[in-house]
Scaffold this motif. Structure first.
Motif, PDB file in Angstrom:
ATOM      1  N   UNK A   1      21.103   7.596  34.205  1.00 25.84           N
ATOM      2  CA  UNK A   1      22.074   6.513  33.763  1.00 25.84           C
ATOM      3  C   UNK A   1      23.409   7.255  33.013  1.00 25.84           C
ATOM      4  N   UNK A   2      22.924   8.305  32.278  1.00 24.56           N
ATOM      5  CA  UNK A   2      23.924   8.864  31.537  1.00 24.56           C
ATOM      6  C   UNK A   2      25.057   9.517  32.251  1.00 24.56           C
ATOM      7  N   UNK A   3      24.553   9.950  33.472  1.00 28.79           N
ATOM      8  CA  UNK A   3      25.760  10.576  34.279  1.00 28.79           C
ATOM      9  C   UNK A   3      26.601   9.622  34.899  1.00 28.79           C
TER      10      UNK A   3
ATOM     11  N   UNK B   1      24.943  17.158  30.161  1.00 31.51           N
ATOM     12  CA  UNK B   1      23.588  17.213  30.658  1.00 31.51           C
ATOM     13  C   UNK B   1      23.554  17.719  32.183  1.00 31.51           C
ATOM     14  N   UNK B   2      22.585  18.836  32.128  1.00 30.39           N
ATOM     15  CA  UNK B   2      21.998  19.299  33.781  1.00 30.39           C
ATOM     16  C   UNK B   2      20.970  18.622  33.954  1.00 30.39           C
ATOM     17  N   UNK B   3      20.859  18.382  35.392  1.00 22.45           N
ATOM     18  CA  UNK B   3      19.541  17.761  35.806  1.00 22.45           C
ATOM     19  C   UNK B   3      19.116  18.709  36.796  1.00 22.45           C
ATOM     20  N   UNK B   4      17.742  18.921  36.637  1.00 22.59           N
ATOM     21  CA  UNK B   4      17.100  19.579  37.580  1.00 22.59           C
ATOM     22  C   UNK B   4      16.102  18.661  38.452  1.00 22.59           C
TER      23      UNK B   4
ATOM     24  N   UNK C   1      15.253  20.199  26.158  1.00 25.58           N
ATOM     25  CA  UNK C   1      14.797  20.013  27.466  1.00 25.58           C
ATOM     26  C   UNK C   1      13.908  18.722  27.466  1.00 25.58           C
ATOM     27  N   UNK C   2      13.878  17.866  28.459  1.00 20.74           N
ATOM     28  CA  UNK C   2      13.226  16.718  28.390  1.00 20.74           C
ATOM     29  C   UNK C   2      13.252  16.179  29.827  1.00 20.74           C
TER      30      UNK C   2
ATOM     31  N   UNK D   1      14.042  16.925  35.262  1.00 17.69           N
ATOM     32  CA  UNK D   1      14.257  17.420  34.018  1.00 17.69           C
ATOM     33  C   UNK D   1      15.844  17.540  33.887  1.00 17.69           C
ATOM     34  N   UNK D   2      15.818  17.140  32.342  1.00 19.67           N
ATOM     35  CA  UNK D   2      17.373  17.303  31.888  1.00 19.67           C
ATOM     36  C   UNK D   2      17.530  18.186  30.862  1.00 19.67           C
ATOM     37  N   UNK D   3      18.669  19.068  30.765  1.00 20.24           N
ATOM     38  CA  UNK D   3      18.942  20.295  29.919  1.00 20.24           C
ATOM     39  C   UNK D   3      20.045  19.823  29.146  1.00 20.24           C
ATOM     40  N   UNK D   4      20.120  19.623  27.924  1.00 21.56           N
ATOM     41  CA  UNK D   4      21.111  19.342  27.131  1.00 21.56           C
ATOM     42  C   UNK D   4      21.465  20.328  25.873  1.00 21.56           C
ATOM     43  N   UNK D   5      22.921  20.591  25.685  1.00 22.28           N
ATOM     44  CA  UNK D   5      22.891  21.558  24.347  1.00 22.28           C
ATOM     45  C   UNK D   5      22.600  21.005  23.200  1.00 22.28           C
TER      46      UNK D   5
END
Length: 305
Positions: free
Chosen positions: A100-102, A114-117, A134-135, A173-177
């Motif tokens: 939903x953040x996107x 956020x990058x989504x894998x 990462x979460x 997976x989501x990757x955020x600074x």
């Protein structure tokens, strides 16, 4: 389906929890006395307990079902079968997947990058040496969440392993600074509760930094947090209102909302989470907040009667 009418006597409210917290989280228990003072009988109910008759309640309020992330589809299916749920089931379906953040970012809400894998995809580690979080896209209480310094070769390996572990389990997976301001300013949570004119700001708290390093795959229901009272600032409230306005169906159907913000690199607040399903509401950290939550529940009951 016939519209439910409360039977004679006190209206009944279920406060939904999980088997690990059968008597509710201590913060949630603070609403029981104010509800009783309003003539509302509230009790804890475990979401996946087959003995619970959810149709026997005048309102079912999601509170601490924090064991659902690994069974999210089952949890959403359960929510769809509950007749009178707060927050509404369509919001639950939308909000239990952090993608939903996107949508909020696309709607113009300042949101942490956020990058989504997806499962089956390969993650290319960032070339820079910054810190990252990462979460999984479906999680609660900082479960399966880690912090990685990509200048450290060991951390780079652990970060890659974390993403592989999530995607191999068919999880996104989501990757955020990592926003370093959380180490100094902390994270601000703005709490909103239903009022006579719709969802209204209630109080704010500060959460101290929680992530100290990599996630090593140790299961935790939730992580202990350092909480303090905080005064909300106008720019924080403005971002919160932007986020709430973008909720599908609008914010006025909500019983509660929590908006989590951290200062971005330029110092302006950015959204890290919009919690509409099972957030801690921290009603023990603000004068009269338990009574405001009780009033919000009573108002929802009146609306449904």
């Amino acid at each position: 389906m016939a519209h439910h009418q409360p039977t004679r006597g006190e209206p009944r409210v279920a406060l939904v929890t999980c088997s690990a917290l059968p008597d509710l989280d201590p913060d949630d228990r603070l609403v029981l006395a104010p509800l009783a003072a309003r003539g509302v009988a509230a009790e804890a109910a475990i979401w996946d307990d087959p003995a619970v008759d959810w149709s026997g309640y005048d309102l079912v309020v999601l509170r601490s079902p924090w064991d659902y992330p690994l069974r999210r589809d089952e949890f959403v299916a359960w929510a769809q079968a509950v007749p009178r749920l707060a927050n509404p089931v369509d919001v639950v379906g939308w909000n239990t997947d952090k993608r939903y953040l996107a949508e909020l970012s696309a709607a113009g809400v300042p949101t942490v990058a956020t990058a989504w894998i997806e499962p089956g995809e390969t993650w290319a580690l960032p070339a820079d040496s910054g810190e990252y979080v990462i979460k999984p896209a479906v999680s609660a209480g900082s479960q399966d969440t880690g912090r990685y310094d990509l200048a450290d070769p060991e951390h780079r390996e652990l970060a890659a392993s974390h993403v592989r572990r999530l995607t191999a389990a068919a999880r996104v997976a989501m990757v955020q600074p990592y926003l370093s301001a959380v180490d100094t300013a902390g994270e601000t949570a703005l709490l909103f509760l239903a009022g006579p004119g719709g969802l209204a700001f209630s109080h704010a708290i500060r959460k101290g930094p929680m992530l100290t390093g990599p996630d090593l795959g140790v299961a935790e229901l939730y992580r202990a947090e350092r909480i303090d009272r905080r005064t909300a600032l106008p720019d924080q409230l403005a971002v919160a209102q932007l986020a709430l306005a973008a909720v599908p169906g609008g914010p006025d159907r909500l019983l509660y909302a929590r908006v989590d913000l951290i200062p971005g690199p330029d110092g302006a607040p950015v959204l890290v989470e919009l919690e509409l399903t099972e957030p801690s509401l921290f009603i023990g950290y603000a004068d009269s907040a338990p009574d405001r939550l009780a009033a919000a529940i009573a108002a929802h009951l009146a609306r449904r009667s």
